[in-house]
Design a protein around this motif. Structure first.
Motif, PDB file in Angstrom:
ATOM      1  N   ASN A  13       5.361  31.240  31.729  1.00  0.00           N
ATOM      2  CA  ASN A  13       5.738  29.936  32.643  1.00  0.00           C
ATOM      3  C   ASN A  13       4.957  28.885  32.971  1.00  0.00           C
ATOM      4  N   ARG A  14       3.875  28.926  33.096  1.00  0.00           N
ATOM      5  CA  ARG A  14       2.969  27.753  33.126  1.00  0.00           C
ATOM      6  C   ARG A  14       1.950  27.555  31.897  1.00  0.00           C
ATOM      7  N   LEU A  35      -3.468  35.839  33.315  1.00  0.00           N
ATOM      8  CA  LEU A  35      -2.870  35.561  32.117  1.00  0.00           C
ATOM      9  C   LEU A  35      -3.830  34.703  31.428  1.00  0.00           C
ATOM     10  N   TYR A  94      11.904  29.636  39.672  1.00  0.00           N
ATOM     11  CA  TYR A  94      10.309  30.035  40.053  1.00  0.00           C
ATOM     12  C   TYR A  94      10.181  30.482  41.188  1.00  0.00           C
ATOM     13  N   ASN A  99       9.765  35.034  41.723  1.00  0.00           N
ATOM     14  CA  ASN A  99       8.805  35.446  42.759  1.00  0.00           C
ATOM     15  C   ASN A  99       9.363  35.830  44.223  1.00  0.00           C
ATOM     16  N   TRP A 103       9.152  39.839  41.422  1.00  0.00           N
ATOM     17  CA  TRP A 103       7.623  40.083  41.748  1.00  0.00           C
ATOM     18  C   TRP A 103       7.572  41.213  42.794  1.00  0.00           C
ATOM     19  N   ASP A 148       4.875  37.775  30.368  1.00  0.00           N
ATOM     20  CA  ASP A 148       5.248  37.981  31.596  1.00  0.00           C
ATOM     21  C   ASP A 148       6.538  37.700  32.155  1.00  0.00           C
ATOM     22  N   TYR A 149       6.715  38.202  33.451  1.00  0.00           N
ATOM     23  CA  TYR A 149       7.964  38.588  33.951  1.00  0.00           C
ATOM     24  C   TYR A 149       8.882  37.079  34.169  1.00  0.00           C
ATOM     25  N   GLN A 150       8.419  36.030  34.214  1.00  0.00           N
ATOM     26  CA  GLN A 150       9.387  34.927  34.380  1.00  0.00           C
ATOM     27  C   GLN A 150      10.199  34.637  33.232  1.00  0.00           C
ATOM     28  N   HIS A 173       2.180  41.248  32.292  1.00  0.00           N
ATOM     29  CA  HIS A 173       0.837  41.449  32.867  1.00  0.00           C
ATOM     30  C   HIS A 173       0.939  41.979  34.288  1.00  0.00           C
ATOM     31  N   ILE A 174       2.019  42.323  34.836  1.00  0.00           N
ATOM     32  CA  ILE A 174       2.391  42.856  35.967  1.00  0.00           C
ATOM     33  C   ILE A 174       2.898  44.426  35.689  1.00  0.00           C
ATOM     34  N   ARG A 283      -5.767  35.635  44.513  1.00  0.00           N
ATOM     35  CA  ARG A 283      -4.705  34.594  44.867  1.00  0.00           C
ATOM     36  C   ARG A 283      -4.131  35.149  46.138  1.00  0.00           C
ATOM     37  N   SER A 320      -1.641  30.232  46.647  1.00  0.00           N
ATOM     38  CA  SER A 320      -0.746  30.513  45.603  1.00  0.00           C
ATOM     39  C   SER A 320       0.721  30.511  46.310  1.00  0.00           C
ATOM     40  N   ARG A 321       1.663  30.045  45.453  1.00  0.00           N
ATOM     41  CA  ARG A 321       3.220  30.112  45.758  1.00  0.00           C
ATOM     42  C   ARG A 321       3.361  29.687  47.303  1.00  0.00           C
TER      43      ARG A 321
END
Ligand code: F6P
Length: 475
Positions: A13-14, A35, A94, A99, A103, A148-150, A173-174, A283, A320-321
Motif C-alpha cells: 500500500n505505502r 512490513l 485506505y 482499515n 483490519w 498485505d491486506y490492502q 503481515h496481519i 502504533r 497512526s490512521r
C-alpha cells in the motif's frame, strides 16, 4: 543472501518512506511498521523496485519521477515508484475498506467492522491500479512480491491483465481469521479469488495458513490438500504456508551499540531517576491492547504499592490512521487513562506513566530499549509483532525481561523465554510485571540470551530466503 539473481518488484500500500515536502525540497524518512522493518533491508541489499502510495493526497508532478533509496553503508539500494490516490480514494480504499472493514475483521474485532459497497468499489479500483503499475515494469522473469491486506485483489488482477507467465508471491503481515469470522465479509469469495492469483501465499503462522486453506475449501468448494498446503485452482496449483517474519538482528544489535545511540543514552540516563523502567511502543491502534495494558499498570501500582516511586512506565504511541473515527476515539481514551493513573499515584517528584505520542528515530528507541528493565508487548491480536524481537536485539548486555501476549504471532517462537500473558486478563498482566521485576539477574540473563539466540538465528534474511527458496522449489 542472494535472491537467485532475480529482479524483485515489491508492491505494498505505502512505499516504505514518509515523504515530506517543504520549501527546502522533498525529505524522505523511513517509516515504522513491521512490513518496512522486514522488507526494506532485503531490497536495500539486493536492489529492485518498490511500488506504493506516497501517503499524500492527489497527483503531484514531483512524484512522477522515481527516486533511489537505501544506498547507505555499501548497500546497492533500490528504486521507489509512486502510486497517487485522490482524497475520495484514500477515504474509501485506505481508511474505508482496508482499515474499517478488513483490519478489524481480520484482528477479531467483528463488531467494529464496517461493510460499505463504496469502500469495496474503490478497493477493487485501486487494486487494479496497482496491477497496471506493476505490469508497466514487467519485462519478463522478475518476481512480483505483493504485501498485505490492502492488496488482496492485485494478484488476480495481474493475471487477468497479462498473458505473460507471471511469478507472483504474496505475504500477509496481519492474521488471517478462521472460517467462522471470515465468512462474515460480504465479499469473502472475491477476496479469496484475488489472493489465489498468487503462486505462493505466505502467512505469519501455520494456523493462519490453515484458516486460509479451510476458507478456500468451505467457501469456494476447492480441492485442498491440507498436508502439503496446496490448493487446486483451475489449471493452477497455489501453495500456502506459515513463514514467521523477523528483523535484521545485526542491524539492531550494531545500532544499539553505535555512537549515535550512546549519545542519546547519555542524554536520557537520568530518565526515571533511580526508578526501574518498563516500556511499551507501538502504533496507536486498538489491536495493540494499550488501554488494557494501562489498566494493568494502574492495577500494578494499586496492588503493589511498594513499587510506587520505584518504577516508571514509558508508553510510546506512534500516531497512526489519525483520520479514522475509531483511532481518534482511542487516542482520547488513552490520554484520559494516562491522566487518571498519573493523577491518582504521582507525587511532586515522580509520575508512574511517562507518555509520548510520536515516532522516534531508531537510535533513540534503541537507547530506550537499552535502559528498560522490562518491555511489555501485549497486543489483543497481532500477525507477528516485531517489538519483542527488536528489544532483544538491542539488549547486548543480556539484561531485560519480555512480557509477551499469547495472542501475538511471535508467541509461537518467543514463549519459552518470555513471561506469557493473556492481554485481556488485567490481574495476570499486573502480576506478571511484578514477577518480571522480582527476577534475579541470572534468570533475566538466561531469558534474554534465549531470546537473542532465537532472533539472531531466525533473522529477516533467513525469513526471506526460506520464503523465496520455498517458491523456487515449487516452480
Ligand atoms: O502491519 C500492518 C500495516 O498495515 C502495514 O501494511 C503497514 O506498513 C503498517 O501496518 C502501518 O499502517 P499504515 O500504512 O496504515 O499507517
Amino acid at each position: 543472501m542472494k535472491l537467485s539473481g532475480q529482479r524483485i518488484i515489491v508492491a505494498s500500500n505505502r512505499v516504505p518512506y514518509n515523504i515530506v515536502k517543504s520549501k527546502s525540497g522533498i525529505k524522505y524518512k523511513k517509516s515504522v511498521g513491521g512490513l518496512v522493518t522486514a522488507v526494506d533491508p532485503i531490497l536495500s541489499r539486493n536492489g529492485g523496485l518498490w511500488i506504493g502510495w506516497n501517503g499524500s493526497k492527489g497527483h503531484d508532478r514531483d512524484f512522477e519521477k522515481r527516486i533511489e533509496v537505501g544506498r547507505e553503508k555499501g548497500k546497492v539500494g533500490y528504486a521507489l515508484k509512486f502510486i497517487s490516490l485522490s482524497s475520495t480514494e484514500i477515504k474509501n480504499y485506505y481508511h474505508g475498506f482496508s482499515n474499517r472493514s478488513l483490519w478489524p475483521l481480520f484482528h477479531g474485532f467483528i463488531c467494529q467492522s464496517h461493510f460499505d459497497k463504496d469502500y469495496w468499489r474503490f478497493y477493487r479500483k485501486i487494486n487494479n491500479r496497482f496491477a497496471n503499475n506493476i505490469l508497466e515494469e514487467v519485462t519478463g522473469g522478475e518476481l512480483i512480491w505483493i504485501h498485505d491486506y490492502q492488496l488482496f485483489l492485485t494478484p488476480e488482477a495481474l493475471r487477468e491483465q497479462s498473458d505473460r507467465d507471471l511469478k507472483i508471491l504474496f505475504f500477509l503481515h496481519i492474521p488471517f481469521p478462521n472460517y467462522e469470522s471470515f465468512r462474515v465479509l460480504p465479499w469473502d469469495d472475491q477476496i479469496l479469488r484475488g489472493l489465489l492469483g498468487s503462486d505462493l501465499i505466505g502467512f505469519q503462522t501455520q494456523r493462519c495458513a490453515f484458516n486460509f486453506l479451510e476458507c478456500c475449501k468451505k467457501i469456494l468448494k476447492l480441492d485442498v490438500d491440507f498436508k502439503s498446503k496446496k490448493i487446486f485452482y483451475g489449471d493452477r496449483k497455489v501453495e500456502a504456508g506459515g513463514f514467521p517474519i523477523s528483523i535484521d538482528f545485526n542491524h539492531f544489535d550494531n545500532m544499539a551499540g553505535s555512537k549515535k545511540t550512546d549519545r542519546y543514552l547519555k542524554r536520557i540516563k537520568s530518565f526515571g531517576g533511580e526508578a526501574r523502567v518498563v516500556m511499551s511502543v507501538e502504533r496507536l491502534d486498538y489491536t495493540k491492547g494499550i488501554k488494557e495494558r494501562l489498566s494493568a499498570i494502574n492495577r500494578f501500582f494499586e496492588k503493589y504499592p511498594e513499587y510506587r516511586k520505584k518504577v516508571v512506565f514509558l508508553q510510546i504511541s506512534v500516531p497512526s490512521r489519525t483520520k479514522i473515527k475509531e483511532y481518534i476515539e482511542l487516542k482520547k481514551e488513552i490520554d484520559e487513562l494516562v491522566g487518571n493513573i498519573n493523577g491518582r499515584f504521582a507525587d511532586e517528584l515522580w509520575s508512574p506513566v511517562h507518555y509520548l505520542y510520536k515516532a522516534l528515530p531508531q537510535e533513540k528507541l534503541a537507547a530506550l530499549y537499552r535502559i528498560s528493565d522490562v518491555c511489555m508487548v501485549t497486543p489483543l491480536r497481532d500477525g507477528m509483532n516485531l517489538i519483542g524481537k527488536e528489544y532483544a536485539s538491542c539488549k547486548a548486555d543480556g539484561d531485560g525481561v519480555l512480557i509477551l501476549s499469547e495472542l501475538a504471532g511471535s508467541a509461537d517462537e518467543l514463549s519459552d523465554y518470555s513471561i506469557m500473558v493473556n492481554p485481556y486478563d488485567i490481574e495476570e498482566v499486573a502480576d506478571s510485571l511484578h514477577r518480571a521485576l522480582c527476577m534475579d539477574l541470572n534468570e533475566r540473563k538466561m531469558m534474554m540470551s534465549g531470546l537473542r539466540n532465537i532472533v539472531r538465528k531466525n533473522d529477516i534474511y533467513k525469513w526471506a530466503s526460506k520464503f523465496l527458496d520455498y517458491y523456487n522449489n515449487i516452480i
